[in-house]
Design a protein around this motif. Structure first.
Motif, PDB file in Angstrom:
ATOM      1  N   ALA A 152      -5.348   0.078  -5.643  1.00  0.00           N
ATOM      2  CA  ALA A 152      -4.427  -1.029  -6.036  1.00  0.00           C
ATOM      3  C   ALA A 152      -5.034  -2.528  -5.728  1.00  0.00           C
ATOM      4  O   ALA A 152      -6.117  -2.728  -5.001  1.00  0.00           O
ATOM      5  N   VAL A 153      -4.336  -3.492  -6.607  1.00  0.00           N
ATOM      6  CA  VAL A 153      -4.810  -4.987  -6.448  1.00  0.00           C
ATOM      7  C   VAL A 153      -4.515  -5.206  -5.006  1.00  0.00           C
ATOM      8  O   VAL A 153      -3.393  -4.852  -4.396  1.00  0.00           O
ATOM      9  N   ASN A 154      -5.361  -5.731  -4.397  1.00  0.00           N
ATOM     10  CA  ASN A 154      -5.171  -5.909  -2.748  1.00  0.00           C
ATOM     11  C   ASN A 154      -5.549  -7.527  -2.696  1.00  0.00           C
ATOM     12  O   ASN A 154      -6.505  -8.109  -2.836  1.00  0.00           O
ATOM     13  N   ILE A 155      -4.190  -8.352  -2.116  1.00  0.00           N
ATOM     14  CA  ILE A 155      -4.613  -9.726  -1.868  1.00  0.00           C
ATOM     15  C   ILE A 155      -4.058 -10.028  -0.370  1.00  0.00           C
ATOM     16  O   ILE A 155      -3.157  -9.733   0.098  1.00  0.00           O
ATOM     17  N   GLY A 156      -5.160 -10.539   0.182  1.00  0.00           N
ATOM     18  CA  GLY A 156      -4.785 -10.704   1.634  1.00  0.00           C
ATOM     19  C   GLY A 156      -4.558  -9.529   2.595  1.00  0.00           C
ATOM     20  O   GLY A 156      -3.635  -9.505   3.668  1.00  0.00           O
TER      21      GLY A 156
END
Length: 216
Positions: free
Chosen positions: A148-152
């Motif tokens: 998955a897209v991981n942000i922070g």
């Protein structure tokens, strides 16, 4: 996350460096597919409004692009249909047609295909390309896990399962249509019509769903 863009660059670079007609045609196909996805999203937004439930991306979706650490903003664009699902399915479908060496019927007016016998050496590339396509689609959903897209440190859900399914349902007939067109098959337009029917049906159903109060 980066697959559509890296695919465009890889195919386009191969077309230029190796002077490949097939790669150039595939690049045109991929870019046309990207334009169609944008048109589908724009038209559905104009007809239903960007706040329509089926069109909205899941809460927390962000315009992360290729580098999510670059201060992404919350996404306000339509998520229907998923461009990643449409592109990955289109590419996998074209590759499948190529590997199976699909050939048109003797009568060019017939849309059917003659399928070459499946050989063991074809199984690995077919499994690989569809596994990559499935991973791309899953990475955009709540089932993305490590993909998955991981942000922070937080996984970001970019699409609902319905948006992924619709994107794949559009990419598949477009992929078949592209391969038929490449072979000179006159029935190639049937795939385009099917993709338009899918999007039209989704728009109608989304309009109906919008009139039904959401469950509390």
């Amino acid at each position: 996350r980066t697959l559509p863009y890296t695919t465009y660059i890889a195919v386009g670079s191969y077309a230029v460096l190796c002077w490949s007609r097939e790669a150039a045609l595939l690049e045109v196909c991929l870019l046309t597919n990207e334009i169609l996805n944008a048109v589908f999203k724009k038209l559905s937004t104009l007809l239903l409004g960007k706040e329509a439930r089926w069109l909205r991306r899941p809460r927390g979706a962000a315009d992360s692009g290729i580098y999510p650490q670059h201060f992404p903003k919350l996404s306000t664009s339509s998520g229907m249909p998923s461009g990643h699902a449409q592109t990955s399915t289109l590419f996998a479908t074209i590759f499948t047609c190529y590997v199976l060496d699909l050939q048109p019927q003797a009568d060019p007016d017939l849309p059917g295909m003659k399928v070459a016998p499946l050989e063991a050496r074809n199984i690995v590339p077919l499994v690989y390309v569809w596994l990559v396509a499935i991973c791309v689609m899953l990475s955009r959903t709540r089932f993305g896990g490590p993909l998955a897209v991981n942000i922070g440190g937080r996984a970001i859900v970019q699409h609902s399962l319905l948006q992924i399914f619709v994107g794949a349902s559009i990419g598949f007939p477009l992929g078949v249509a592209a391969f038929w067109l490449y072979l000179g098959q006159r029935g190639w337009w049937l795939g385009v019509v099917l993709a338009l029917v899918v999007m039209s049906l989704v728009t109608v159903l989304a309009s109906i769903a919008q009139r039904i109060p959401p469950p509390k």
